[in-house]
Structures are given as structure tokens and as C-alpha cells.
Motif scaffolding. Sequence first.
Motif, mmCIF file in Angstrom:
data_model
loop_
_atom_site.group_PDB
_atom_site.id
_atom_site.type_symbol
_atom_site.label_atom_id
_atom_site.label_comp_id
_atom_site.label_asym_id
_atom_site.label_seq_id
_atom_site.Cartn_x
_atom_site.Cartn_y
_atom_site.Cartn_z
ATOM 1 N N ARG A 21 25.790 -66.351 17.241
ATOM 2 C CA ARG A 21 25.856 -65.483 16.064
ATOM 3 C C ARG A 21 24.855 -64.350 16.303
ATOM 4 N NH1 ARG A 21 28.079 -68.268 11.903
ATOM 5 N NH2 ARG A 21 26.850 -67.254 10.299
ATOM 6 N N VAL A 22 25.315 -63.226 16.810
ATOM 7 C CA VAL A 22 24.453 -62.095 17.140
ATOM 8 C C VAL A 22 24.169 -61.334 15.842
ATOM 9 C CG1 VAL A 22 24.180 -60.054 18.579
ATOM 10 C CG2 VAL A 22 25.506 -61.993 19.439
ATOM 11 N N ALA A 51 19.493 -64.303 28.432
ATOM 12 C CA ALA A 51 19.830 -63.187 29.327
ATOM 13 C C ALA A 51 21.337 -62.988 29.386
ATOM 14 C CB ALA A 51 19.261 -63.443 30.719
ATOM 15 N N ARG A 52 22.097 -64.073 29.420
ATOM 16 C CA ARG A 52 23.567 -63.977 29.453
ATOM 17 C C ARG A 52 24.095 -63.345 28.173
ATOM 18 N NH1 ARG A 52 28.272 -67.738 30.751
ATOM 19 N NH2 ARG A 52 29.990 -66.464 29.986
ATOM 20 N N ALA A 53 23.587 -63.799 27.024
ATOM 21 C CA ALA A 53 24.039 -63.249 25.739
ATOM 22 C C ALA A 53 23.650 -61.777 25.631
ATOM 23 C CB ALA A 53 23.447 -64.054 24.585
ATOM 24 N N GLN A 70 16.747 -55.008 19.637
ATOM 25 C CA GLN A 70 16.046 -55.748 20.687
ATOM 26 C C GLN A 70 16.154 -57.242 20.371
ATOM 27 O OE1 GLN A 70 14.560 -54.716 23.551
ATOM 28 N NE2 GLN A 70 14.298 -56.872 23.971
ATOM 29 N N PHE A 71 17.104 -57.916 20.990
ATOM 30 C CA PHE A 71 17.298 -59.349 20.764
ATOM 31 C C PHE A 71 16.301 -60.114 21.617
ATOM 32 C CE2 PHE A 71 21.453 -57.401 19.959
ATOM 33 C CZ PHE A 71 21.647 -57.817 18.647
ATOM 34 N N PHE A 119 21.188 -65.426 17.409
ATOM 35 C CA PHE A 119 20.469 -64.587 18.376
ATOM 36 C C PHE A 119 20.042 -63.327 17.631
ATOM 37 C CE2 PHE A 119 20.974 -62.080 22.596
ATOM 38 C CZ PHE A 119 19.689 -62.399 22.992
ATOM 39 N N PHE A 120 18.743 -63.010 17.632
ATOM 40 C CA PHE A 120 18.242 -61.991 16.729
ATOM 41 C C PHE A 120 16.908 -61.431 17.209
ATOM 42 C CE2 PHE A 120 17.195 -66.286 15.550
ATOM 43 C CZ PHE A 120 15.814 -66.263 15.375
ATOM 44 N N ASN A 121 16.409 -60.444 16.463
ATOM 45 C CA ASN A 121 15.093 -59.877 16.701
ATOM 46 C C ASN A 121 14.082 -60.691 15.906
ATOM 47 O OD1 ASN A 121 12.865 -57.914 15.551
ATOM 48 N ND2 ASN A 121 13.492 -57.145 17.552
#
Length: 137
Positions: A21-22, A51-53, A70-71, A119-121
Motif C-alpha cells: 500500500r504505497v 528497494a524493489r518497491a 521519499q519512501f 510503504f510511506f514516508n
Amino acid sequence: MSSATLEQDADALKNATITVRVIKSFPYRTCKNLVIRGLDLTTVTVGEFKARAENDVRTLSGWKPYQNVQFDAMKLYTKAHGTKTQNLIINLDRPDWMFVDDSKTLAEVGCEHETEVSFFNRAAYDEYLADPVNKWD
């Protein structure tokens, strides 16, 4: 447990699908799902997975609005057939589900087949955690 069930569980760890979940914005609940298939959860580390995401967000079509974020952090959202949080984009209830050690494997941090990960800042997350107000309902 039968040996067939144990083999199925082992196979699921070695060929898993994870939904990422970006998250672009917490207050506006802006997120998009990235599905990553064929992961070996026993060997892929958190750092490699991040790194893949990150690479997929930067290179796949349809992700342009997310490329200015910037994740840098990941957190387990839910496991398959598990209970979900009331928050629509991230699990605020479980601070222990944050992925803090990039050298651990995905299996070691609790990922299973069909797990959902946010996946987040991290700075934006901490700001939202201090005042979880939604600006778009």
C-alpha cells in the motif's frame, strides 16, 4: 498438522504475493496498491524489498504522482484472513509491526502469503500519528 499442510505452508513462503500500500498522503488517504508476486519470504530482506518497491514506483507506468515522495518506511498492515484496522490506509494500532531492521527477512518480520504492507514516508507518518485528522471524507 499433516506433512502436506506443512509443505503447502513452506511453498507459500517461497512463492508469496505481497500487496504494498504505497501511501502518498495520510490526511488525504492517498494510496495506490503495488502487487509483488513470486517472493521468497525466507530469503528476501526488508531492505531488498523496500528497494524493489521503490524501484517499481520510480519505473513502472502509472506511478508519476508518487515519484515526489521519499519512501523510507514499511509497516505490516494486515495478514490474509486477519482482522483489519479501521484506518483505511495504515495500521496505527500496532507500533511493533513497523519494519525497523532492514537485514531481517520478510518472514522474520511476520510476512506471509497475501500479507499487505504499507510503504510511506516516516516523517509524514509520525506527523499524522501525532494528529490523525483526515482532510478528505
